[in-house]
Design an enzyme around this catalytic site. Structure first.
Site, mmCIF file in Angstrom:
data_model
loop_
_atom_site.group_PDB
_atom_site.id
_atom_site.type_symbol
_atom_site.label_atom_id
_atom_site.label_comp_id
_atom_site.label_asym_id
_atom_site.label_seq_id
_atom_site.Cartn_x
_atom_site.Cartn_y
_atom_site.Cartn_z
ATOM 1 N N TYR A 207 0.832 -1.204 0.000
ATOM 2 C CA TYR A 207 0.000 0.000 0.000
ATOM 3 C C TYR A 207 0.870 1.258 0.000
ATOM 4 C CZ TYR A 207 -3.165 3.668 1.592
ATOM 5 O OH TYR A 207 -3.868 4.849 1.705
ATOM 6 N N LYS A 211 1.295 4.298 -2.982
ATOM 7 C CA LYS A 211 1.060 5.726 -2.750
ATOM 8 C C LYS A 211 2.298 6.559 -3.098
ATOM 9 C CE LYS A 211 -3.175 5.539 -1.811
ATOM 10 N NZ LYS A 211 -4.167 6.216 -2.682
ATOM 11 N N THR A 244 -13.970 6.237 6.477
ATOM 12 C CA THR A 244 -14.579 5.598 5.310
ATOM 13 C C THR A 244 -14.298 4.100 5.353
ATOM 14 O OG1 THR A 244 -12.636 5.717 3.845
ATOM 15 C CG2 THR A 244 -14.058 7.668 3.948
#
Length: 326
Positions: A207, A211, A244
């Protein structure tokens, strides 16, 4: 054995420590509030992952300002539901959904083909969709899922739309690409000989790497547009830690605590969307003032790796090869 364990655990520790730091900063900082933006009638925008979370709030606000917004997403039911909600709230809103699976280069190409057949301009492209800490797996094209969805899918989408973005911009009204990134880039690294994380897989490392790749791409694209004199800018935004569904794959004890923690420390999706909208719409970021990396309404420095022009170029060229764009 110890070496493999250390290679797995180190990215985990680094990412969670970074997350703790971000949460503490958010706790003691005032969330950026989007100032009033001018009407944007006549503009067309594409927002990936615009059916929920930050993306939904971005679409909703742009639609209220007169932007014709196309939500690009994988979940058709979710996307159409979001369109209905926004159109009910703003009766003159121009919002629609189109199928887009960033884990499939074929889907990306079909999305772009369908869009271009309509002969619409494209003034704003917001690369927002993403996955975080998902189990090890591969995209339809065989790429590691974080790298494939967060970075390569958006690289391909932007590449295929570049001509339309360039043609749609003009002096005083640049077209804009906004890449929704993360502070996780600060603990990422780019291994050009192992972009699919085959040597030692860690979802946390993958991850973070994806990014970092986004930022390298965003910066290199900005330099290319400036050198070519094109009326287009590219920037990256870190929305912070936002309440979220993206955080559903956190380490189990943290996931169990997410709900009460989120109410106290996480930003709301509306707050997370504020800087994304600022980067996409603000007249203050027009022309030469565009680009950069934005956090909580301010331009910030990224990690030193993102300034390496050779790494930027190498990743760009490797991505072109991987996607068969030569």
């Amino acid at each position: 054995m110890w070496s493999a364990t250390r290679s797995y655990l180190l990215p985990v520790v680094r990412l969670y420590l970074l997350g703790l730091k971000v949460l503490l900063v958010q706790l003691f900082s005032r969330a950026f509030r989007l100032p009033a933006m001018p009407r944007q009638d006549g503009k067309v925008a594409i927002v990936t992952g615009g059916g929920r979370g930050i993306g939904y709030e971005v679409v909703r606000h742009m639609a209220s300002l007169g932007v014709h917004v196309i939500i690009g997403g994988r979940d058709e039911q979710e996307g159409l539901s979001s369109v209905r909600k926004i159109c009910k709230e703003y009766r003159e809103a121009k919002v629609e959904f189109a199928k887009l699976d960033l884990a499939s280069s074929q889907s990306v190409r079909q999305f772009v083909k369908s869009f271009k057949e309509r002969d619409l301009p494209l003034n704003i492209l917001i690369n927002n969709a993403g996955v975080m800490l998902v189990p090890e797996g591969r995209t339809e094209d065989g790429f590691e899922r974080h790298f494939g969805v967060n970075y390569l899918g958006h690289f391909l989408l932007t590449w295929l739309l570049l001509d339309t973005l360039k043609d749609s911009g003009k002096r005083g009204h640049f077209s804009r690409v906004v890449n929704v990134s993360s502070s996780a880039h600060r603990v990422g690294e780019i291994r050009l000989n192992d972009l699919n994380s085959c040597q030692c897989y860690s979802a946390h490392a993958a991850y973070s790497h994806s990014k970092l790749a986004q930022l390298l791409f965003s910066s290199h694209l900005q330099h290319k547009m400036q050198r070519g004199g094109f009326p287009m800018s590219s920037c990256a935004v870190d929305p912070g830690m936002v309440d979220t569904a993206l955080y559903s794959n956190l380490w189990t004890p943290l996931r169990l605590a997410q709900s009460p923690i989120a109410r106290l420390l996480f930003k709301t999706p509306t707050e997370g969307a504020a800087t994304v909208l600022y980067a996409a719409l603000s007249p203050a970021l027009e022309g030469e003032y565009g680009g950069g990396y934005w956090v909580n309404g301010r331009r910030e420095m990224t990690s030193p790796l993102t300034f390496d022009p050779q790494l930027q170029l190498s990743l760009w060229e490797t991505s072109v090869q991987l996607l068969g764009l030569l």
